[in-house]
Design a protein around this motif. Structure first.
Motif, short mmCIF file in Angstrom:
data_model
loop_
_atom_site.label_atom_id
_atom_site.label_comp_id
_atom_site.label_asym_id
_atom_site.label_seq_id
_atom_site.Cartn_x
_atom_site.Cartn_y
_atom_site.Cartn_z
N CYS A 119 -13.40 35.59 12.23
CA CYS A 119 -12.48 34.51 11.87
C CYS A 119 -13.13 33.42 11.04
O CYS A 119 -12.44 32.54 10.50
CB CYS A 119 -11.86 33.91 13.13
N GLY A 120 -14.45 33.45 10.92
CA GLY A 120 -15.15 32.46 10.10
C GLY A 120 -15.27 31.09 10.72
O GLY A 120 -15.63 30.13 10.04
N GLU A 121 -15.00 31.00 12.01
CA GLU A 121 -15.07 29.71 12.69
C GLU A 121 -16.51 29.19 12.68
O GLU A 121 -17.45 29.96 12.88
CB GLU A 121 -14.60 29.92 14.13
N PRO A 122 -16.71 27.89 12.47
CA PRO A 122 -18.08 27.37 12.37
C PRO A 122 -18.79 27.26 13.71
O PRO A 122 -18.16 27.27 14.77
CB PRO A 122 -17.87 25.97 11.77
N LEU A 123 -20.09 27.17 13.63
CA LEU A 123 -20.91 26.85 14.79
C LEU A 123 -20.99 25.33 14.89
O LEU A 123 -21.25 24.64 13.90
CB LEU A 123 -22.32 27.43 14.62
N ILE A 124 -20.77 24.81 16.10
CA ILE A 124 -20.72 23.37 16.31
C ILE A 124 -21.84 22.94 17.25
O ILE A 124 -22.12 23.60 18.25
CB ILE A 124 -19.35 22.95 16.92
N ASP A 125 -22.47 21.81 16.94
CA ASP A 125 -23.52 21.25 17.79
C ASP A 125 -22.89 20.69 19.07
O ASP A 125 -22.08 19.77 19.01
CB ASP A 125 -24.23 20.15 17.01
N ILE A 126 -23.26 21.24 20.21
CA ILE A 126 -22.65 20.81 21.47
C ILE A 126 -23.10 19.42 21.89
O ILE A 126 -22.53 18.82 22.80
CB ILE A 126 -22.93 21.81 22.62
N ARG A 127 -24.10 18.87 21.20
CA ARG A 127 -24.58 17.53 21.54
C ARG A 127 -23.70 16.44 20.93
O ARG A 127 -23.89 15.26 21.23
CB ARG A 127 -26.01 17.36 21.05
N ARG A 128 -22.74 16.82 20.10
CA ARG A 128 -21.89 15.82 19.44
C ARG A 128 -20.77 15.36 20.35
O ARG A 128 -19.65 15.84 20.32
CB ARG A 128 -21.30 16.42 18.15
N GLY A 129 -21.07 14.43 21.20
CA GLY A 129 -20.07 13.88 22.10
C GLY A 129 -19.70 14.84 23.21
O GLY A 129 -20.16 15.98 23.27
N GLY A 130 -18.86 14.38 24.10
CA GLY A 130 -18.42 15.23 25.20
C GLY A 130 -19.33 15.11 26.40
O GLY A 130 -20.38 14.48 26.36
N PRO A 131 -18.93 15.77 27.49
CA PRO A 131 -19.61 15.59 28.78
C PRO A 131 -20.75 16.55 29.04
O PRO A 131 -21.40 16.46 30.09
CB PRO A 131 -18.48 15.85 29.76
N LEU A 132 -21.01 17.50 28.14
CA LEU A 132 -21.96 18.57 28.45
C LEU A 132 -23.41 18.07 28.39
O LEU A 132 -23.80 17.36 27.46
CB LEU A 132 -21.79 19.72 27.47
N LEU A 133 -24.19 18.49 29.39
CA LEU A 133 -25.63 18.24 29.36
C LEU A 133 -26.32 19.45 28.74
O LEU A 133 -25.86 20.59 28.89
CB LEU A 133 -26.16 18.04 30.78
N VAL A 134 -27.42 19.22 28.03
CA VAL A 134 -28.18 20.34 27.47
C VAL A 134 -29.60 20.30 28.03
O VAL A 134 -30.12 19.25 28.39
CB VAL A 134 -28.23 20.28 25.93
N ASP A 135 -30.19 21.47 28.14
CA ASP A 135 -31.51 21.64 28.73
C ASP A 135 -32.46 22.14 27.66
O ASP A 135 -32.11 23.02 26.87
CB ASP A 135 -31.41 22.67 29.87
N LEU A 136 -33.66 21.61 27.65
CA LEU A 136 -34.63 21.96 26.62
C LEU A 136 -35.55 23.11 27.01
O LEU A 136 -36.47 23.43 26.27
CB LEU A 136 -35.48 20.73 26.27
N ARG A 137 -35.31 23.76 28.16
CA ARG A 137 -36.31 24.69 28.69
C ARG A 137 -36.59 25.87 27.76
O ARG A 137 -37.67 26.45 27.81
CB ARG A 137 -35.90 25.20 30.07
N LYS A 138 -35.62 26.27 26.94
CA LYS A 138 -35.84 27.44 26.08
C LYS A 138 -35.88 27.08 24.60
O LYS A 138 -35.90 27.96 23.74
CB LYS A 138 -34.74 28.47 26.31
N GLN A 139 -35.89 25.80 24.27
CA GLN A 139 -35.84 25.42 22.87
C GLN A 139 -37.16 25.75 22.16
O GLN A 139 -38.24 25.63 22.71
CB GLN A 139 -35.56 23.93 22.72
N SER A 140 -37.02 26.16 20.90
CA SER A 140 -38.17 26.44 20.06
C SER A 140 -38.20 25.40 18.95
O SER A 140 -37.63 24.32 19.08
CB SER A 140 -38.05 27.85 19.47
#
Length: 214
Positions: free
Chosen positions: A14-35
């Motif tokens: 469908c060509g839908e874009p990838l969105i950065d989940i850090r842009r507002g909202g209630p979600l927490l992100v974890d850095l344990r697997k980030q490169s």
């Protein structure tokens, strides 16, 4: 994921874009697997929408902690090959097909991987202070090292862990995501596996998008 029915599902991208989940909202992100890349912080727009909807259904005081979203195809390939190599060393009598099938319980084959389509998210639950709840196993525990306790419906976990998994399942299922049953933490929408489970005629997200973080 090695089931031929998954690979047989057509993809109508469908060509839908990838969105950065850090842009507002209630979600927490974890850095344990980030490169060096921040690709893991991205999800398809429709997946993120549903994840936020699911978050609103959680009991008061609980939040999602997102560990991994989009996974670049080349990284997916490395993960799969590394795990297959480990299984081959542990089970020298297994055929290539047995190795592939066993590896696919834990790491999706690169050509159909939901993470590489931006369609899957690995997540857990935390309390109001950001402490992870008991889910029965650490996230990303393999079937071998957890004696199968990583399976979503595993019998050998505490009642508390089972209750926490039920909370996770109710919220995410209500929002339209599906679980991969060998990993309690893995949920997806719009990929081939989701289409097979829900009876959709096709997937709307296919692997190969590599523009996250650019």
């Amino acid at each position: 994921m090695s089931d031929t029915r998954v690979a047989a599902v057509p993809v109508r991208e469908c060509g839908e874009p990838l969105i950065d989940i850090r842009r507002g909202g209630p979600l927490l992100v974890d850095l344990r697997k980030q490169s060096d890349s921040d690709a893991f912080f991205y999800l398809r727009e429709g997946v993120l929408e549903r994840l936020r909807r699911a978050h609103a259904l959680l009991p008061t005081g609980l939040r999602f902690l997102v560990v991994e979203g989009y996974r670049p195809p080349e990284l997916q390939r490395r993960y799969f090959e590394k795990y297959a190599t480990r299984l081959r060393a542990e089970q020298p009598g297994w055929s290539d097909e047995q190795i592939r099938s066993a590896a696919s319980r834990f790491v999706s084959p690169p050509e159909i991987a939901p993470h590489s389509a931006g369609a899957a998210v690995d997540l857990t639950l935390v309390d109001a202070d950001g402490r992870e709840l008991d889910m029965g196993t650490p996230m990303n525990a393999t079937p071998e090292e957890s004696a199968g306790a990583c399976y979503t419906d595993a019998a050998g976990i505490s009642e508390q862990a089972r209750a926490h998994r039920a909370i996770l399942r109710r919220a995410l299922t209500a929002a339209g995501l599906v679980n991969y049953p060998t990993e309690w933490w893995h949920w997806s929408f719009g990929d081939r596996y989701w289409a097979l489970v829900t009876g959709a005629a096709s997937a709307c997200y296919g692997p190969g998008r590599q523009d996250a973080g650019e």
